[in-house]
Design a protein around this motif. Structure first.
Motif, mmCIF file in Angstrom:
data_model
loop_
_atom_site.group_PDB
_atom_site.id
_atom_site.type_symbol
_atom_site.label_atom_id
_atom_site.label_comp_id
_atom_site.label_asym_id
_atom_site.label_seq_id
_atom_site.Cartn_x
_atom_site.Cartn_y
_atom_site.Cartn_z
ATOM 1 N N SER A 53 5.347 2.529 -7.635
ATOM 2 C CA SER A 53 6.374 1.887 -8.455
ATOM 3 C C SER A 53 7.592 1.513 -7.623
ATOM 4 C CB SER A 53 6.790 2.811 -9.608
ATOM 5 O OG SER A 53 5.732 2.970 -10.530
ATOM 6 N N MET A 54 7.981 2.386 -6.697
ATOM 7 C CA MET A 54 9.105 2.074 -5.820
ATOM 8 C C MET A 54 8.781 0.884 -4.921
ATOM 9 S SD MET A 54 11.754 3.992 -6.407
ATOM 10 C CE MET A 54 12.703 3.761 -4.899
ATOM 11 N N GLU A 87 13.586 -6.132 -13.828
ATOM 12 C CA GLU A 87 12.374 -5.300 -13.754
ATOM 13 C C GLU A 87 12.420 -4.390 -12.530
ATOM 14 O OE1 GLU A 87 8.698 -3.633 -14.731
ATOM 15 O OE2 GLU A 87 10.177 -4.737 -15.908
ATOM 16 N N ALA A 88 12.930 -4.923 -11.414
ATOM 17 C CA ALA A 88 13.040 -4.110 -10.205
ATOM 18 C C ALA A 88 13.935 -2.901 -10.445
ATOM 19 C CB ALA A 88 13.593 -4.954 -9.052
ATOM 20 N N LEU A 89 15.090 -3.121 -11.056
ATOM 21 C CA LEU A 89 16.035 -2.016 -11.260
ATOM 22 C C LEU A 89 15.469 -1.004 -12.249
ATOM 23 C CD1 LEU A 89 18.741 -1.320 -10.033
ATOM 24 C CD2 LEU A 89 19.838 -2.248 -12.064
ATOM 25 N N THR A 90 14.710 -1.472 -13.215
ATOM 26 C CA THR A 90 14.058 -0.549 -14.146
ATOM 27 C C THR A 90 13.088 0.366 -13.417
ATOM 28 O OG1 THR A 90 14.261 -2.146 -15.962
ATOM 29 C CG2 THR A 90 12.625 -0.393 -16.218
ATOM 30 N N LEU A 91 12.243 -0.202 -12.559
ATOM 31 C CA LEU A 91 11.276 0.590 -11.794
ATOM 32 C C LEU A 91 11.970 1.530 -10.816
ATOM 33 C CD1 LEU A 91 8.639 -2.179 -11.012
ATOM 34 C CD2 LEU A 91 8.206 -0.097 -12.330
ATOM 35 N N LEU A 92 12.965 1.023 -10.117
ATOM 36 C CA LEU A 92 13.634 1.820 -9.097
ATOM 37 C C LEU A 92 14.433 2.962 -9.715
ATOM 38 C CD1 LEU A 92 14.821 -1.232 -6.980
ATOM 39 C CD2 LEU A 92 13.051 0.406 -6.300
ATOM 40 N N PRO A 135 7.611 13.926 -2.771
ATOM 41 C CA PRO A 135 7.328 12.858 -1.801
ATOM 42 C C PRO A 135 5.887 12.360 -1.796
ATOM 43 C CG PRO A 135 7.693 14.960 -0.700
ATOM 44 C CD PRO A 135 8.093 15.156 -2.114
ATOM 45 N N ARG A 136 4.964 13.102 -2.379
ATOM 46 C CA ARG A 136 3.570 12.663 -2.386
ATOM 47 C C ARG A 136 3.103 12.227 -3.777
ATOM 48 N NH1 ARG A 136 1.638 13.035 2.445
ATOM 49 N NH2 ARG A 136 -0.435 12.420 1.722
ATOM 50 N N ASN A 137 4.063 11.868 -4.606
ATOM 51 C CA ASN A 137 3.740 11.364 -5.931
ATOM 52 C C ASN A 137 3.300 9.898 -5.792
ATOM 53 O OD1 ASN A 137 4.017 10.102 -8.558
ATOM 54 N ND2 ASN A 137 5.150 11.919 -9.212
ATOM 55 N N HIS A 138 1.996 9.660 -5.847
ATOM 56 C CA HIS A 138 1.447 8.327 -5.585
ATOM 57 C C HIS A 138 1.969 7.294 -6.572
ATOM 58 C CE1 HIS A 138 -1.284 10.552 -3.029
ATOM 59 N NE2 HIS A 138 -1.876 9.433 -2.629
ATOM 60 N N ALA A 139 1.986 7.638 -7.856
ATOM 61 C CA ALA A 139 2.398 6.672 -8.861
ATOM 62 C C ALA A 139 3.854 6.253 -8.675
ATOM 63 C CB ALA A 139 2.193 7.258 -10.256
ATOM 64 N N ALA A 140 4.722 7.224 -8.392
ATOM 65 C CA ALA A 140 6.135 6.909 -8.188
ATOM 66 C C ALA A 140 6.333 6.098 -6.915
ATOM 67 C CB ALA A 140 6.955 8.196 -8.131
ATOM 68 N N ASP A 178 0.859 -1.191 0.000
ATOM 69 C CA ASP A 178 0.000 0.000 0.000
ATOM 70 C C ASP A 178 0.886 1.228 0.000
ATOM 71 O OD1 ASP A 178 -1.744 2.067 0.456
ATOM 72 O OD2 ASP A 178 -2.637 1.246 2.277
ATOM 73 N N ALA A 179 1.020 1.863 -1.166
ATOM 74 C CA ALA A 179 1.939 2.998 -1.296
ATOM 75 C C ALA A 179 1.527 4.177 -0.432
ATOM 76 C CB ALA A 179 2.033 3.428 -2.751
ATOM 77 N N GLU A 180 0.256 4.271 -0.041
ATOM 78 C CA GLU A 180 -0.162 5.386 0.805
ATOM 79 C C GLU A 180 0.574 5.390 2.139
ATOM 80 O OE1 GLU A 180 -4.393 5.664 1.159
ATOM 81 O OE2 GLU A 180 -4.679 6.096 -0.979
ATOM 82 N N LEU A 181 1.036 4.237 2.571
ATOM 83 C CA LEU A 181 1.783 4.163 3.826
ATOM 84 C C LEU A 181 3.158 4.792 3.716
ATOM 85 C CD1 LEU A 181 0.944 0.481 4.850
ATOM 86 C CD2 LEU A 181 -0.129 2.574 5.716
#
Length: 389
Positions: free
Chosen positions: A243-244, A219-224, A235-240, A175-178
């Motif tokens: 992805s992280m 795939e992990a390194l691509t996303l990161l 810091p409040r970019n939900h999509a990023a 849950d990225a909101e956390l």
């Protein structure tokens, strides 16, 4: 293709707001009484309230253990186990960073089986069974929600690990909101930590280095690589953030099966002796360990780093070569600096006189050093620390 074994978390829930639906996703698994393992910092900001409310709404009695500290001690683990036993816990939830999840894993194991922790240290020694286990990461870094490993500090500064598929949770909640409230330094250090997991898993000398882990690491390194600077700046970019978190979990899946190596082995004494966060400890030694590895071209690490280079840094487009591997290492150093992380051991208050002690301590991490592309002696470890100092 060489034989391999791949173990990972049985079920993943990847959804913004999923923590507030924790009871819905886990009630049938956890039973009627849960030990909720977290830390006081998260409780102080109330991050756990939605998750606990959801469990209670599902009819689950929740007892909270919030005594987890950074680099959790054996005493902390045993206190969590005691609370689980005293409350009759039928399931364990780990909510937080890697430390909380590590304590939750072993609390589930010991409370569920009654086995002696001293007999579980190492690889494949845990017997089980364990209690049902759910992990909810609040940082995008350790990937602990998808690894069979738990690290505990024993004595003054020795880090010991338990590695067993028994420690993989039944459910992981992403849950990225956390993660939206994470300060920039923590976001940066944990993000670099996740990148290290992907890099070391991909180049691991482990006999269990396998095509599935390699695919996940890439795939992990691509996303990161595509998102780490964005989440520090925004810091409040939900999509990023999502992805992280996904990238961190994929890297965890990768190194949970193709284990990490000398970067982690040399990072552990930094954290154990000086209580420097694990992600930052990794960042401090990362370029120096990779540079050490490619000095001997016969081990092929330059090929692995060259294959990863354009995934993390798309401007590095040439075919893999020792030169490209060096460029990859230089870009990792530059990224760490752009993220605002300290660059030298001395910047973190580590005196030069501590380096020989750290080198000796690093040699105790045999389960990690055997996976490094190049053999590391104590003299090599000291030279790497000196380069990082």
């Amino acid at each position: 293709m060489q034989p391999f074994v791949f173990n990972t978390t049985a079920r993943l829930v990847c959804k913004a707001g999923a923590a507030t639906e924790l009871g819905h996703h886990t009630a049938a698994l956890l039973g009627g009484t849960v030990l909720f393992v977290t830390d006081q910092g998260l409780r102080a900001i109330g991050l756990e309230k939605g998750a606990i409310a959801s469990l209670e709404a599902a009819g689950i009695k929740v007892s909270v253990f919030d005594g987890v500290e950074a680099d959790p001690s054996l005493a902390t683990l045993l206190a969590a186990v005691e609370m689980a036993q005293a409350t009759g816990a039928t399931g364990i939830v780990g909510f937080g960073g890697g430390s909380s999840m590590d304590v939750a894993k072993l609390a589930a194991l010991i409370a569920g089986s009654g086995e002696d922790i001293n007999e579980a240290w190492g690889v494949g020694n845990a017997k089980g069974p364990r209690l049902p286990l759910v992990l909810v990461p609040t940082t995008a870094g350790t990937g602990s929600e998808a690894t069979p490993v738990s690290i505990i500090t024993v004595g003054e500064n020795e880090k010991r690990g338990v590695s067993s598929p028994l420690l993989l949770p039944d459910i992981a909640i992403l849950d990225a909101e956390l993660t939206l409230g994470l300060p920039a330094p923590i976001t940066a250090a944990t993000g670099i930590d996740a990148m290290v997991h992907a890099i070391e898993a991909y180049a691991s000398k482990s006999a269990n280095n396998n095509p599935v882990s390699a695919m996940l690491a890439r795939e992990a390194l691509t996303l990161l690589g595509a998102n780490i600077e964005t989440v520090v700046r925004e810091p409040r970019n939900h999509a990023a953030r999502q992805s992280m978190l996904l990238g961190s979990m994929l890297a965890g899946m990768a190194f949970g099966n193709s284990p990490v190596a000398a970067v982690h082995a040399l990072a552990y004494p930094i954290g154990g002796m000086f209580h420097i966060p694990h992600g930052l400890s990794n960042a401090l030694v990362l370029p120096h360990v990779l540079s050490f590895n490619i000095e001997d071209e016969s081990n092929g690490s330059w090929q692995h780093y060259g294959e990863l280079a354009p995934l993390a840094f798309p401007a590095l487009t040439e075919p893999p070569s020792p030169s490209l591997a060096r460029d990859f290492i230089a870009e990792l150093s530059a990224l760490s600096a752009r993220l605002g992380l300290p660059q030298r051991l001395r910047d973190c208050g580590i005196g030069e006189e501590a380096l020989p002690v750290m080198a000796a301590d690093a040699m105790k991490q045999t389960r990690l050093l055997v996976n490094n592309p190049r053999d590391v002696s104590e003299a090599d470890a000291l030279a790497i620390y000196q380069a990082a100092w």
